[in-house]
Design a protein around this motif. Structure first.
Motif, PDB file in Angstrom:
ATOM      1  N   UNK A  48       0.826  -1.211   0.000  1.00  0.00           N
ATOM      2  CA  UNK A  48       0.000   0.000   0.000  1.00  0.00           C
ATOM      3  C   UNK A  48       0.861   1.262   0.000  1.00  0.00           C
ATOM      4  N   UNK A  49       1.968   1.227   0.726  1.00  0.00           N
ATOM      5  CA  UNK A  49       2.873   2.383   0.728  1.00  0.00           C
ATOM      6  C   UNK A  49       3.457   2.602  -0.668  1.00  0.00           C
ATOM      7  N   UNK A  50       3.819   1.515  -1.327  1.00  0.00           N
ATOM      8  CA  UNK A  50       4.381   1.616  -2.672  1.00  0.00           C
ATOM      9  C   UNK A  50       3.384   2.266  -3.623  1.00  0.00           C
ATOM     10  N   UNK A  51       2.147   1.826  -3.573  1.00  0.00           N
ATOM     11  CA  UNK A  51       1.142   2.350  -4.500  1.00  0.00           C
ATOM     12  C   UNK A  51       0.849   3.816  -4.221  1.00  0.00           C
ATOM     13  N   UNK A  52       0.732   4.190  -2.937  1.00  0.00           N
ATOM     14  CA  UNK A  52       0.484   5.595  -2.622  1.00  0.00           C
ATOM     15  C   UNK A  52       1.679   6.454  -3.014  1.00  0.00           C
ATOM     16  N   UNK A  53       2.885   5.921  -2.816  1.00  0.00           N
ATOM     17  CA  UNK A  53       4.083   6.652  -3.205  1.00  0.00           C
ATOM     18  C   UNK A  53       4.085   6.919  -4.713  1.00  0.00           C
ATOM     19  N   UNK A  54       3.744   5.901  -5.511  1.00  0.00           N
ATOM     20  CA  UNK A  54       3.690   6.079  -6.966  1.00  0.00           C
ATOM     21  C   UNK A  54       2.627   7.105  -7.339  1.00  0.00           C
ATOM     22  N   UNK A  55       1.480   7.060  -6.680  1.00  0.00           N
ATOM     23  CA  UNK A  55       0.430   8.045  -6.957  1.00  0.00           C
ATOM     24  C   UNK A  55       0.907   9.458  -6.628  1.00  0.00           C
ATOM     25  N   UNK A  56       1.650   9.601  -5.537  1.00  0.00           N
ATOM     26  CA  UNK A  56       2.213  10.915  -5.206  1.00  0.00           C
ATOM     27  C   UNK A  56       3.157  11.392  -6.300  1.00  0.00           C
ATOM     28  N   UNK A  57       3.996  10.494  -6.780  1.00  0.00           N
ATOM     29  CA  UNK A  57       4.933  10.865  -7.835  1.00  0.00           C
ATOM     30  C   UNK A  57       4.211  11.203  -9.140  1.00  0.00           C
ATOM     31  N   UNK A  58       3.134  10.502  -9.422  1.00  0.00           N
ATOM     32  CA  UNK A  58       2.339  10.806 -10.620  1.00  0.00           C
ATOM     33  C   UNK A  58       1.837  12.247 -10.568  1.00  0.00           C
ATOM     34  N   UNK A  59       1.427  12.701  -9.392  1.00  0.00           N
ATOM     35  CA  UNK A  59       0.961  14.082  -9.243  1.00  0.00           C
ATOM     36  C   UNK A  59       2.093  15.084  -9.453  1.00  0.00           C
ATOM     37  N   UNK A  60       3.341  14.607  -9.446  1.00  0.00           N
ATOM     38  CA  UNK A  60       4.502  15.450  -9.679  1.00  0.00           C
ATOM     39  C   UNK A  60       5.110  15.217 -11.061  1.00  0.00           C
ATOM     40  N   UNK A 292       5.587  15.465   1.318  1.00  0.00           N
ATOM     41  CA  UNK A 292       6.214  14.589   0.329  1.00  0.00           C
ATOM     42  C   UNK A 292       6.842  15.413  -0.790  1.00  0.00           C
ATOM     43  N   UNK A 293       6.073  16.343  -1.325  1.00  0.00           N
ATOM     44  CA  UNK A 293       6.566  17.181  -2.422  1.00  0.00           C
ATOM     45  C   UNK A 293       7.799  17.960  -1.986  1.00  0.00           C
ATOM     46  N   UNK A 294       7.783  18.489  -0.776  1.00  0.00           N
ATOM     47  CA  UNK A 294       8.916  19.267  -0.279  1.00  0.00           C
ATOM     48  C   UNK A 294      10.178  18.418  -0.154  1.00  0.00           C
ATOM     49  N   UNK A 295      10.013  17.186   0.330  1.00  0.00           N
ATOM     50  CA  UNK A 295      11.170  16.298   0.477  1.00  0.00           C
ATOM     51  C   UNK A 295      11.758  15.947  -0.886  1.00  0.00           C
ATOM     52  N   UNK A 296      10.903  15.652  -1.844  1.00  0.00           N
ATOM     53  CA  UNK A 296      11.384  15.301  -3.181  1.00  0.00           C
ATOM     54  C   UNK A 296      12.119  16.480  -3.802  1.00  0.00           C
ATOM     55  N   UNK A 297      11.565  17.680  -3.657  1.00  0.00           N
ATOM     56  CA  UNK A 297      12.226  18.851  -4.230  1.00  0.00           C
ATOM     57  C   UNK A 297      13.539  19.150  -3.518  1.00  0.00           C
ATOM     58  N   UNK A 298      13.583  18.913  -2.219  1.00  0.00           N
ATOM     59  CA  UNK A 298      14.835  19.095  -1.480  1.00  0.00           C
ATOM     60  C   UNK A 298      15.928  18.184  -2.034  1.00  0.00           C
TER      61      UNK A 298
END
Length: 332
Positions: A48-60, A292-298
């Motif tokens: 479930x974490x993997x799928x939500x993580x991918x969905x977060x990345x899709x939004x980016x 999540x977005x902030x960490x990825x951009x960092x």
């Protein structure tokens, strides 16, 4: 939709996602001789974490996902992970890197679940050399896996060949000739100094200029071609051959200029650069998109233009400590 850019304006739309650090081989360029202490299972990202993580990345703006390990096929729910990622409409391509040992029993399910492309590690055609490089592997299982995959209609099958001096560098022409009757892309990869001592690495490193030298000596003609996909390889084909071959040269050539990859480790850390030690825990932010977005951009803001393996200009070095992880813990 948002898109991810680093400080050098490289757009990142490709996610390499490790779903396990476990592996059923102990390859010399991937693990130490004594093996690894694997993460406790609760330390590895859940489905479930993997799928939500991918969905977060899709939004980016991420549209392509590669599943790696360790060895992803040792994870029992790997087919369901592929299926659920495939169900995310924005994902255009799902690929996997595997050693192929379990592929003969999994190829059909993976293709049905939506896996598009496969990279299969095969560093030699010789059973005894394969056993040495993998520290005990059975090449027959990989050959069966490749044959099974070839029947399933994957969009592309690549064979990854890490060249190691004195072990498989005498098989370059064998791999190129293999592409005559097999519609695969053989990718020769330079041995990288990740998890290895400088002395051990330098004694086994083979520049990919060696591939061209052997072709010239054998009178083999080839021409450059373009292939679909996300990899950093320069690709070539011998006229009349079904398949092709590619060169990935992180040491002797330009590897990083167009890097569009982000890596997530099996325990939930983002690595914006394969080689550098910097990594940030992203697992704890999966449920909070803004964090999540902030960490990825960092992570992207700190991503270097190049890594030390290919740098001649030391002013470009951002993080001087190389990664503490072995290759099996990053996913390549």
């Amino acid at each position: 939709m948002e898109y991810l850019y680093d400080q050098y304006q490289r757009k990142h739309d490709y996610l390499r996602l490790s779903i396990t650090d476990r592996c059923n081989l102990r390859c010399v360029y991937c693990m130490p001789k004594g093996g690894m202490t694997f993460f406790p299972r609760d330390q590895v990202l859940s489905q479930d974490e993997i799928i939500q993580l991918v969905k977060n990345f899709v939004a980016l703006g991420i549209t392509k996902v590669r599943l790696t390990g360790g060895e992803p096929l040792v994870r029992r729910d790997v087919v369901e992970i592929v299926r659920r990622i495939h169900e995310i409409p924005e994902i255009e391509d799902i690929s996997m890197t595997t050693n192929g040992l379990y592929l003969s029993r999994k190829a059909h399910e993976l293709r049905e679940a939506g896996l598009d492309r496969l990279n299969i590690s095969l560093d030699t055609f010789k059973p005894e050399v394969y056993k040495q490089i993998t520290r005990g592997g059975n090449i027959r299982q990989v050959q069966m896996g490749i044959a099974a995959a070839a029947k399933e209609g994957f969009k592309q099958i690549k064979l990854n060949v890490v060249l190691i001096k004195g072990q498989n560098d005498d098989e370059v022409l064998d791999f190129i000739r293999y592409t005559k009757d097999h519609n695969v892309n053989v990718r020769f990869i330079e041995f990288m100094p990740i998890g290895n001592s400088e002395e051990a690495w330098s004694s086994e490193f083979v520049s990919l200029a060696n591939v061209f030298d052997q072709c010239k000596a054998a009178g083999i003609d080839y021409r450059p071609i373009r292939l679909p996909g996300n990899g950093p390889s320069d690709n070539y084909q011998v006229p009349g051959y079904q398949g092709s071959f590619g060169l990935i040269h992180p040491i002797s050539g330009r590897f990083c200029e167009n890097c569009n990859r982000l890596r997530i480790t099996a325990d939930g850390y983002i690595k914006a650069c394969l080689y550098w030690n910097e990594e940030i825990n992203v697992r704890e932010t999966i449920g909070d998109f803004e964090k999540f977005r902030q960490v990825i951009q960092q992570a992207l803001d700190n991503k270097p233009l190049n890594h030390e393996m290919a740098l001649s200009d030391t002013d470009q070095i951002v993080h001087e400590a190389p990664t503490w992880r072995h290759m099996s813990q990053i996913g390549g």
